[in-house]
Structures are given as structure tokens and as C-alpha cells.
Design an enzyme around this catalytic site. Structure first.
Site, mmCIF file in Angstrom:
data_model
loop_
_atom_site.group_PDB
_atom_site.id
_atom_site.type_symbol
_atom_site.label_atom_id
_atom_site.label_comp_id
_atom_site.label_asym_id
_atom_site.label_seq_id
_atom_site.Cartn_x
_atom_site.Cartn_y
_atom_site.Cartn_z
ATOM 1 N N HIS A 43 -23.834 -26.571 -13.040
ATOM 2 C CA HIS A 43 -24.307 -27.907 -12.681
ATOM 3 C C HIS A 43 -25.807 -28.063 -12.921
ATOM 4 O O HIS A 43 -26.254 -29.077 -13.449
ATOM 5 C CB HIS A 43 -23.968 -28.151 -11.215
ATOM 6 C CG HIS A 43 -24.389 -29.484 -10.704
ATOM 7 N ND1 HIS A 43 -23.718 -30.645 -11.005
ATOM 8 C CD2 HIS A 43 -25.424 -29.842 -9.906
ATOM 9 C CE1 HIS A 43 -24.305 -31.665 -10.414
ATOM 10 N NE2 HIS A 43 -25.353 -31.214 -9.745
ATOM 11 N N HIS A 89 -20.047 -37.765 -9.969
ATOM 12 C CA HIS A 89 -19.847 -37.243 -8.613
ATOM 13 C C HIS A 89 -18.355 -37.090 -8.347
ATOM 14 O O HIS A 89 -17.861 -37.395 -7.256
ATOM 15 C CB HIS A 89 -20.513 -38.147 -7.573
ATOM 16 C CG HIS A 89 -21.368 -37.384 -6.626
ATOM 17 N ND1 HIS A 89 -21.299 -37.523 -5.265
ATOM 18 C CD2 HIS A 89 -22.325 -36.452 -6.852
ATOM 19 C CE1 HIS A 89 -22.179 -36.718 -4.689
ATOM 20 N NE2 HIS A 89 -22.807 -36.062 -5.625
#
Ligand SMILES: Nc1ncnc2c1ncn2[C@@H]1O[C@H](COP(=O)(O)OP(=O)(O)O)[C@@H](O)[C@H]1O
Ligand SMILES: [Mg+2]
Lengths: 735, 235, 85, 85
Positions: A43, A89
Site C-alpha cells: 500500500h 478504500h
């Protein structure tokens, strides 16, 4: 069972652990290990994607800030910089749709803020499983309500997005959010910890045990049964506090009080401090005792990696500190001086006087691992390419096929979604949800910025290279259909597990296709986001490229809308080929996701955009609507429904009617023209070498496809508007 | 002389800028006032804007009504001068007891952003003095908690004293269930107090003044306000 | 047999409770100083038709866990239950 | 002395409770048929510092009446209170 060494628990491989040891010349302690684990996670480090992303074109005369910063920025004229970025998200949203999506909005807004821009608009590209399953209705209801609650509360209008549906998203919904901001171009700030002796001021919410290891657990590992363990990693957003944070930061920026500004997102304080220091080739002395905690019992590594929301890190000179504190006070925000900028390039953290971590800022921020993972085309491709739906015959009345395609949730009106969003606040929404692209006025001028997000998962599945190219082309086409000139791109790449060669191959192809299209259309990439591990043991999502394109409209009074008005001549721009592969028609009517996506000739695409832009500027066009999902039939129907005006057309060419109506050939648009402008339009089209076909006229309550079939605007509207509400009927259901 | 209109900013106010812009557009002097202040800078009228003051936590307007500035707003109202509450401002006025009833979550529990039509029910307020009763205005709503409710006695009083200023209606002015977006009792979209100087409404007139970005049903409200302020000032 | 249940659904400990926090922060300015630790949850009352108390309770627990709350961020507890007519 | 209070604030019986109704309506589609009369309110917990229990209770009542509830549409009740450290 014997437990794994702690670095593996944290998601670090043995090789990565060794790299850390050799970088430090010693074994990292627990806090340091947590910092590396967070910063070297997929990430934060983009370790699997970096090598490919480098090939994206990022240069352009208008580009002020390119990839690498918190958000990209382009010069849109009038001395204004347009700052924009998109982010995923999806993982938190899959287990807590409301808060997962809400905190997604909060995060991307802080990215825009950290470049010094006021957030002025949000768009939300969403992907869910089919609505006939309660679980998917629960996910969509929660995600939309969460985006609404957060965006509405902070006073940033949500002006566009997408909602699409596919079975592969049932266990892995895709939730992307794009935020746009404006700033005076000479007032952009950087997330740099410059100036030895300057202060790190942590502004905003208290720090709690939020998303400890959330980045590596939630965003960097596949969601499976064990996602139960990662549950506490979902966070609760506080849009009210975010609103105060926005206003306070804007005041500091306007007063020129900030040396730098950095948002706290993934990897929390560790990421904010190490990245801002690395950017300025400085170091940082951080005193964790100064961090305001929600829970006094937090340990060093927790404070360092906590992902508590609604926090910003300001870099401030000692002289300006009092003014910064006064602004925070006035807005009721807590602020704390947590450290100083140093010269030695080390990030040093103290707790209770002892140094609990000391590592080079660069080693965290810039020297993470980088992989060229093995790649291999998926086996399914060959068979699926051979099964081309273009040549399977239509076994029903073409009018019935039209109703099925128009009523498909992918195509049908998204009103149920966008009416839950305040699209008006700030008072500059010239075109909002329902238009081809949203258009936002630069206050006090006639200039406006157009923005659209698009991406077709089926195309990515059938041919990731074309999927990447089409995403850019369609988003740019939507922007062009307002009369604006597309100028720049942001993108969100939603994929499965990068350790799988098939996924990595698709990823590389998609990036290659995107790069090709961005070059041809002269729309450089200014930023983006990669979301891997959208995969559970039973299913992976389509290779899903979501592209956001912004464009410039010199005079919004000349903006084009998609809607028909009576008494105009209807034209189809561009050529229609027998291309039903991957089409909405093929999935809805034939139940097939197969064949090859439409071809993409970027020369034609660019010519189309230029023609529409000139046509708008010279005021020869009355409306423009791009052809995408559902082809010509849907484009015409949408223009009629939006304008509450019917039409009568003859479908040109010698293709079978259903092919001509539903083919999704690229680089096409439906335009309408006032009769007295027809000549100048045709001359202009020839000039731009865009082929055109006169289809018929607008007017009346009926929709007539010459001798094929006919219906009324009212009937079409009922199908188009009724589809999604029909599935939901305002119920909240659990999965 | 320019009519002076104060616009209060509470923590979480969102449409304050839009309100200030609208006041200027109609030739008023727009005065931003902070919730912590104790006076309204000598403004002739005050506007409580839309938004999510204090995040709408606990109840909409429940915390904002305790703000220091609200004493000044009370005095302003008591002295018979114009007070307008839009959306969250309406909710604050109800919480403060300056208007009857309350606003709860929309019938469908969802936030709704949409253009609606409202019918003007009385000209006896400074905000509708220039509008014919029965006139239909197109204005946007954008709220999650706009369902007007009140106890039976209060409703009776609202009826008897003619306190309803706006009702949701069809484009042709019929008061129908279809035209009621949020389930409000008797389609009530806006109210006034006994004296008529305090008015609250859920729709956003400040977002209905500029044809480039929306409908224009808000224009007559600002025109009425500014001219009635001038009238009282010169009398 | 009909039983009335009272259920509380609240955010898990450790999670931020923005509503509780904002209420708490605003109290002093209203003159209420001696208050701390404000948390806000949902209070749900409902009536269940069932053969036995156990059956009713099992049903309510199941519903509270799968529908009324999201175990990812919330806990629930049954405050009280009593037979009603 | 510190006391923990649990307070419930709910819409007056006369008023239709949109949240309760929506939950009620969606239950059957999820297979829960035996449920009726769903009402949703707020559950507020807080800690009070005071000399005596009476003092604490008076303070909470006053706060519940003037701030935590809106008498125009809501009732409140103190569910429970206990001494804490
Ligand atoms: N999730 C969403 N949020 C806000 N607006 C949306 C959303 N989904 C779709 N829309 C709006 O609905 C309209 C139609 O969406 P879409 O069919 O994707 O447009 P297009 O086909 O022109 O790309 C667009 O104006 C889009 O912005
Ligand atoms: Mg379009």
C-alpha cells in the site's frame, strides 16, 4: 503450532527483513520493525507496481505537480491550479461499508489539502455485486450513505462518479474516491520538512489505536476468513472534525504560515514524518510524549503507526508557531509541537526520554523494496476471445433488447445514488450528476473545469491493454462532450493478488494501454493509486482501471449538455463497427462476457474531441452525448430522457440492426444541431476528418427507430429511472 | 445606504459563503459573524446558514443553539427585526425555541439533494413581502433531517395563526403527497413566528439566485428582504 | 408468548466516538463541567412473538448480531426483556 | 464521588419513528417475521463528578431535559446509575 517470526506476522518477507538489517547494520527493534512493515507494505511502497508505473507519461506544459506528491496539479488558467487525485478504500468498505467509504473520502480530501488547495469537488466510482443479493444492497446502501454523510458534512459537493455491477465484486466491492481542489498557482505548498530547526506540528484529532497495522493487514493482504481479526482496523470517521481541519489549514495556507503540510494516512506518523523529511533531505527528532493520545496506554510502535483520521502534520517556523496555534484554537482543534527538523537524515523517535527508534528517513520513504514480479497471460483468454457475441443472432424483438439494455443497472439512472449527495454546496456546480462530465466554475471567472471518471471492468477482463486505453478514452470523451479540452489524468488501478502472474500480466498490460492513450490524447498522468489484493479465494475482481480526466472550458456559457431539445437535427459522429464483444448488450441479453473489446483508434478519438471542442466554441452544436455502455441506442435514449424530448431516427449503415444499435465502437458521440447550423457543422466535421451520419430529428413525445421499433420518452424514462430503485425500494438490509 | 445582513458561521456551517454571496448579489452588505461573537455588528437582518453545525451530533442544531452569538440573535428577533434560518439554520431556530416544532430524519432515512417546488403561503414576512400568496418557487433542498413534526396543539396553533410560510407542492402548486420529499407534516417546508420576523425553511434560497448554477426561486426572497429592510430603515 | 426487548448497540471500546466526543467538548461552554466519558449508542426496543423466552432471546441475539449491529465496529447488549400482552 | 449514568432518549409515542419503521419494514424480507413495534432511540452514557448521588442525579436530569433531549419531540429516562472509580 509454532508462531511465525514477528516480521512475517507484520507482512515482511525474510528477504525484506534482511534488507532492513543490512540497511541499519543491526537488528531493528520492535518499533522500527513496525515502521518498516508499514512503509514497505504494498500500500505504501508500491513495490509490485513501481516498475510498471514508470512508463506512464507525466510531462506536459500544464503540469505543475506530477506523481510522487500527495496529489497532482495542473495549470487551468486564471492563475489557478487544479489539484486532483483518486484513491481506493475498497478493503475497509467490504467489511464496514459506511465507515469504510466515509473514511475514504476523508483521506483523499486531506491529500488535496496537503498541496495547499481547497477541496471543491468529489467523484465516486463504485463497483458492486448484482443487486438481487441482499449483501450487495447492504454494501451499496452503506457505501453511498457513508460517502454522503462525510462529503455532505464537510461541505464539498459530490458531483459525479460511476456505479457498475458485476458478480466478481460481490466479495470485493470497489470503492474509489476522486477529489478535486483549486488553489492560486503561486500558493501551492509542498509536503517538505525543510529548514533545520523548524517544528513538526501535529494538528487535529487525538491519536488512538486506530488501524494499527491496518495498512499491511487491511490493504496489503487478501480479505479472507481471517479478515475478522483485522476488524478493529476499520476506523470511525469524524467529518465534523475534518471540516474544522480544512478551514484551519486553509487559514494557515492563506496567511502563508506553513513551510510544508503533510496528511496522515497509511502508516500514520511514520509515513508523514519520513516522507516529508526524505523529500527535503532532512531528518526528524520526534517526541512521542507530545502526541495527544486518546488512550494513554498506547505503546511507541502504536503511536508511530496509528492511522487515526482527521490529522495533519504542519511544518512551521518557530516564529509562526503562535499564529498557527491561534488558528487551531479558534477552530477548536488540538495542536501539538511533536518534533523538529534535523540535518542528519535520521527519523528519531523518543518516548519517556529514551530513543525508541532511529532509522534513515530515506530508507523508509524511498528505499523500500521493488519487485518485477513474474507475469503470464491468463489461460481463460483464448477460449473467451473465440466466443464472439457479435455473431450470435438476436432471439428477441430488438425493442425488447433495447428495454433490457436501458434497464440494466450498469446503464440505468444512478439517481438513487447521487441524490444522496450534496452536489450544490460551494455554489460553483455548472453541471453535476447526470451530465456527461461534471463542470465546476472557477469563481469570479467564465472558466470552468470539467471532470469525469470512467472504466469498464469487462473490457479489462477481456483485454487489459484495451481496458486501460478505453478507460482513458471514455473519460476524456465524457469531458470533451461538455466542450472542454481534456488536459490531464489521474487513475486508480484495482487488481487482484500481484503474486499471481496472471494478475501481474493484466496489470502491466493495463498500464501499457493507459500510457499509450495518455500519450496520444496528450493527457499526462499527474497521480493515482494502486489497490491490489481485491481477491478472495473464490473470486478476483476484473482488472479494473478507473481513470479520472479533467478538462478546461474557457467559457462555461458555451458548455454542451447531453440533453435533446425539440427541432434539432441528430447526427452520429464516428464509425460503427460490428463490435459487441464485452458489450452491455452481450452481458444483459446474451448472458455473455466474451469476445474482444472494441478496437481503439486514438487518432480518431482525438479528432472527435477536437471537433466537439471547436463545435462548442463556434456554437454550432446544441448537445453532445458520448456513446459508451449500451452503444448508440442508449446514447440517444439518455439524450431524450434528459431533455424530455423525443426523436425519430434511421439507423445508418448495413450492419444488422441490433449490432448497429448496441455496438460499443469507441470514438463516437451523438450530437444535435439547430437546422441553420447544419452546413457549418458538416464543413467543420470534414475539416476534422470525423465521419458523420445524419440520423434524424428531435421533437415530440415519441422515440422512433424508423421501421425497427418505437416507444415513448415517458416509457423509456420509467425503465431508465425505475431500475435501481426497483431493486432497493429504500430498504437497509444486512448481508 | 446598503442593507446590512449578518451571516453567522458556526463550526460546521457549509453554506455560509453561498449566503454571503447571495446577499451581495442583491446589493446588500454581507457581514460574516463568528459564532463566538456576542453582537451582530449592527446588521439589520441576520441569516443562519445551512450546513452541519457540530456535525449534526446529538440533534441538528442542538449544540449550536447554545453558541454565544445566539443571545444576540434572540435579542434581534425579540426586537422584531428579520431573522432567516436556512436548513441547518432552521433547525437551530427550532432548537432555540424561536420557531415551533422540530425537524427529524427524512421519512426514507436518506439525505436528499433535489430541486423542489414550494408554494408561498403568506406575504406577511420580510422575506416574502414581495411575493404573491400562492406563487410557486423552484428551489433546491439538500438535507437528511428535514421532516417537520410538531405535537397536535402546536400544529393547531401553527394553523390558527397562519405560521406556515412555504409548503412543498407540485410545479402547478398542488399540495400533494408526491410533492412531499421528506414526509413533513402538512408538506410544511418553512415557518414563521407570531410576529412574522423570524422565518425558517429547509430549501436553500441562497442556492437559487444564479441561473448559471441552478434555479432562481430564491431571488424574490432576497429581493423582499433587502427592500423591506430599506423600507423599515427609511421609515 | 410476546416479549419486549431493549437492546443497546454501541461502538467497540477504543474506537473513536465522534458524537460522544463532540457532546463532551461542548458541555463546559454550556456550564456543565463535571461530566466525562460521554458515549452515544443506539437504543432499540422491539417486541417478539415466540414459544419460549429462550427462543425469543436466541432470535433477538441473532438479529442484533447480523442486522442491528455490525460486529466489525459495534457491540450489542440486551438491556432488559419482559413479557408483555 | 463519580457516578456513571445510562440515559435513553426516544421520540414521543405519538410521533412516527422513521428509523424504527424502516427496520420494521425490512425485517420480513430478511426472514424475521415475529418482530413488531420497533422503536429506535439514543443511548447516552456519561460519568458525573458530584458530592452526593442526589446532586449527580439532579444535574443529569437537568442536562437531559435542557440539552440531551428536545422536549418538543422526545422523552428521556435514566436507565441506570452506579458509582464508579
Ligand atoms: N456514484 C456516483 N456518484 C455521483 N454521480 C454518479 C455516480 N454514478 C453515476 N453518477 C452520475 O450519473 C451520470 C451517469 O453515469 P455514467 O453512466 O457512468 O456516465 P457516462 O456513461 O457518461 O460515463 C454521470 O453524470 C455520473 O457522474
Ligand atoms: Mg457519458
Amino acid at each position: 503450532m509454532i508462531d511465525k517470526p514477528v516480521h512475517r506476522e507484520l507482512g515482511l518477507t525474510d528477504e525484506e527483513y534482511e534488507a532492513i538489517e543490512s540497511r541499519l547494520g543491526r537488528r531493528p527493534n520492535r518499533a522500527e520493525l513496525a515502521m518498516y512493515a508499514a512503509m514497505w507494505s504494498e500500500h505504501c511502497s508500491y513495490k509490485s507496481s513501481k516498475v510498471h508505473l514508470r512508463s506512464l507519461p507525466t510531462q506536459g506544459s500544464r503540469v505543475l505537480v506530477g506523481p510522487g506528491e500527495n496529489a497532482g496539479a495542473v495549470d487551468v488558467g486564471e492563475g489557478i491550479a487544479c489539484v486532483f487525485k483518486i484513491e481506493s478504500h475498497s478493503h475497509p468498505s467490504a467489511i464496514e461499508p459506511f465507515q469504510g467509504a466515509a473514511t475514504g473520502v476523508g483521506g483523499i480530501v486531506r491529500d488535496i489539502l496537503s498541496v495547499g488547495a481547497r477541496p471543491i469537488a468529489l467523484l465516486d466510482p463504485l463497483r458492486f455485486g448484482p443487486l438481487d443479493q441482499a449483501h450487495n444492497r447492504w454494501l451499496m446502501g452503506g457505501v453511498v450513505a457513508g460517502i454522503g454523510q462525510y462529503g455532505n458534512s464537510i461541505g464539498v459537493p459530490t458531483v459525479g462518479g460511476e456505479v457498475k455491477f458485476a458478480t466478481c465484486h460481490t466479495s470485493n466491492p470497489t470503492v474509489n474516491v476522486l477529489c478535486l481542489g483549486f488553489a492560486p498557482r503561486d500558493r501551492l505548498i509542498q509536503a517538505k520538512a525543510a529548514g533545520i530547526g523548524n517544528l513538526f506540528v501535529l494538528v487535529g484529532a487525538h491519536t488512538g489505536r486506530d488501524g494499527i497495522g491496518g495498512v499491511s493487514v487491511l490493504a496489503s493482504r487478501t480479505l479472507d476468513e481471517s479478515s475478522h481479526e483485522s476488524r478493529p482496523s476499520v476506523q470511525i470517521g469524524d467529518p465534523f472534525y475534518e471540516k474544522l481541519l480544512i478551514e484551519a489549514c486553509m487559514e494557515m495556507i492563506d496567511a502563508g504560515l506553513l513551510v510544508g503540510l503533510q496528511d496522515l494516512g497509511g502508516a500514520g506518523l511514520t509515513c508523514a514524518v519520513s516522507e516529508s523529511a526524505a523529500r527535503a533531505s532532512t531528518g526528524a527528532d520526534i517526541d512521542l510524549d507530545e502526541v495527544q493520545l486518546r488512550d494513554r496506554t498506547m505503546e511507541d510502535f502504536e503511536i508511530l503507526t496509528s492511522e487515526s483520521q482527521e490529522r495533519m502534520l504542519a511544518i512551521v517556523t518557530p516564529e509562526d508557531l503562535p499564529s498557527v496555534e491561534a488558528i487551531c484554537e479558534r477552530w477548536g482543534l488540538t495542536s501539538a509541537v511533536i518534533g523538529r527538523v534535523t540535518a542528519d537524515g535520521q527519523v528519531r523517535a523518543r518516548l519517556g526520554g529514551d530513543v525508541v527508534a532511529e532509522v534513515p528517513a530515506r530508507s523508509l520513504a524511498d528505499e523500500g523494496p521493488e519487485y518485477s514480479r513474474p507475469m503470464q497471460p491468463p489461460a481463460y483468454l483464448d477460449d473467451i476471445h473465440d466466443d464472439d457475441p457479435t455473431y450470435s443472432e438476436l432471439l428477441m424483438d430488438v425493442g425488447e433488447a433495447f428495454r433490457q439494455v436501458l434497464g440494466s443497472p450498469n446503464v440505468a439512472s444512478k439517481r438513487w445514488v447521487f441524490e444522496q449527495y450534496d452536489s450544490l454546496v460551494q455554489g460553483n456546480t455548472i453541471a453535476g450528476p447526470g451530465a456527461s462530465a461534471a463542470v465546476l466554475r472557477i469563481e469570479g471567472s467564465l472558466r470552468a473545469v470539467a471532470v469525469s471518471t470512467d472504466g469498464n471492468g469487462r473490457y479489462g477482463y477481456l483485454d487489459p491493454f484495451l481496458g486501460g486505453g478505453h478507460a482513458v478514452a471514455e473519460a476524456a470523451r465524457n469531458v470533451a462532450c461538455t466542450g472542454a479540452r481534456p488536459v490531464a489524468v489521474t487513475n486508480c488501478l484495482n487488481f487482484g493478488t500481484p503474486e499471481r502472474p496472471e494478475v501481474m500480466w493484466s496489470f502491466a498490460e493495463a498500464v501499457r494501454g493507459m500510457a499509450r492513450a495518455c500519450e496520444a490524447l496528450d493527457t499526462p498522468v499527474t497521480g493515482g493509486n494502486v489497490s491490489f489484493y481485491n481477491e478472495t479465494e473464490d473470486s478476483a475482481i476484473y482488472p479494473t482501471v478507473v481513470v479520472g480526466v479533467i478538462g478546461i472550458l474557457e467559457d462555461y456559457r458555451l458548455m454542451l449538455r447531453p440533453s435533446f431539445a425539440a427541432g434539432h437535427v441528430v447526427y452520429l459522429l464516428g464509425e460503427t463497427f460490428p463490435e459487441l464483444g464485452g458489450s452491455e448488450y452481450a452481458e444483459v441479453v446474451l448472458g455473455k462476457v466474451s469476445g474482444r473489446p472494441p478496437g481503439l483508434d486514438l487518432e480518431r478519438e482525438l479528432a472527435l474531441h477536437r471537433l466537439i471542442a471547436d463545435g462548442a466554441r463556434m456554437d454550432v452544436l446544441a448537445s453532445a452525448q458520448d456513446c459508451s455502455d449500451g452503444g448508440l441506442a442508449v446514447a440517444l435514449a439518455e439524450a431524450a430522457i434528459l431533455g424530455e424530448t423525443g426523436f425519430a431516427v434511421t439507423v445508418p449503415g448495413d450492419l444488422p440492426p441490433h449490432v448497429a444499435l448496441f455496438s460499443e465502437s469507441a470514438s463516437r458521440a451523438v450530437v444535435s444541431i439547430a437546422p441553420e447550423r447544419v452546413e457549418s457543422f458538416e464543413a467543420l466535421a470534414r475539416e476534422h476528418r470525423v465521419s458523420f451520419a445524419r440520423l434524424g430529428e428531435t421533437g415530440g413525445p415519441r422515440i422512433v427507430f424508423d421501421d425497427l421499433f418505437e416507444t415513448t420518452v415517458a416509457e423509456a424514462r420509467d425503465v431508465y429511472e425505475g431500475s435501481i430503485p426497483g431493486f432497493l425500494s429504500a430498504r437497509r438490509e444486512a448481508g | 445606504m446598503k442593507p446590512r445582513v449578518a451571516v453567522v458561521t458556526f463550526p460546521g456551517s457549509n453554506d455560509d459563503r453561498d449566503a454571503l454571496r447571495a446577499v451581495r448579489l442583491f446589493g446588500g452588505e454581507a457581514i460574516p459573524v463568528w459564532h463566538g461573537e456576542s453582537d451582530l455588528h449592527g446588521a439589520e437582518a441576520v441569516l443562519l446558514p445551512g450546513g452541519f453545525s457540530y456535525g449534526d451530533y446529538l440533534r441538528t442544531g442542538a449544540i449550536a443553539r447554545f453558541a454565544p452569538v445566539m443571545d444576540a440573535v434572540r435579542d434581534h428577533a425579540a426586537s422584531g427585526r428579520p431573522v432567516l434560518g436556512v436548513c441547518n439554520g432552521f433547525q437551530i431556530l427550532c432548537e432555540a425555541g424561536l420557531l415551533p416544532g422540530a425537524l427529524i430524519r427524512n421519512r426514507n432515512l436518506a439525505f436528499i439533494c433535489r430541486r423542489v417546488n414550494v408554494r408561498v403561503e403568506t406575504s406577511r414576512t420580510p422575506f416574502t413581502s414581495g411575493i404573491e400568496v400562492g406563487e410557486v418557487l423552484e428551489v433546491p433542498i439538500k438535507h437528511g433531517e428535514g421532516q417537520f413534526v410538531a405535537g397536535p396543539e402546536t400544529l393547531a396553533r401553527i394553523g390558527d395563526e397562519g405560521l406556515v410560510v412555504f409548503r412543498y407542492c407540485s410545479p402547478r402548486g398542488e399540495i400533494t403527497e408526491d410533492a412531499n420529499p421528506n414526509g413533513s407534516t402538512e408538506n410544511i417546508a418553512g415557518l414563521r413566528n407570531e410576529h412574522g420576523n423570524v422565518v425558517g425553511l429547509m430549501p436553500h434560497p441562497e442556492h437559487a439566485v444564479d441561473p448559471d448554477v441552478g434555479p432562481v426561486g430564491g431571488q424574490p426572497l432576497f429581493e423582499s428582504l433587502l427592500s423591506s429592510v430599506l423600507a423599515t430603515a427609511s421609515s | 408468548m410476546r416479549r419486549r426487548f431493549e437492546i443497546v448497540v454501541s461502538l467497540k471500546d477504543g474506537l473513536l466516538d465522534p458524537e460522544g466526543k463532540t457532546i463532551q467538548d461542548s458541555l463546559p461552554t454550556m456550564g456543565w463541567t463535571a461530566i466525562s466519558n460521554v458515549r452515544v449508542g443506539k437504543h432499540i426496543e422491539l417486541t417478539v412473538d415466540a414459544e419460549t423466552e429462550d427462543e425469543a432471546t436466541t432470535l433477538v441475539r441473532d438479529m442484533a448480531e447480523r442486522f442491528l449491529s455490525n460486529p466489525v465496529i459495534e457491540d450489542f447488549r440486551i438491556l432488559k426483556t419482559e413479557e408483555v400482552r
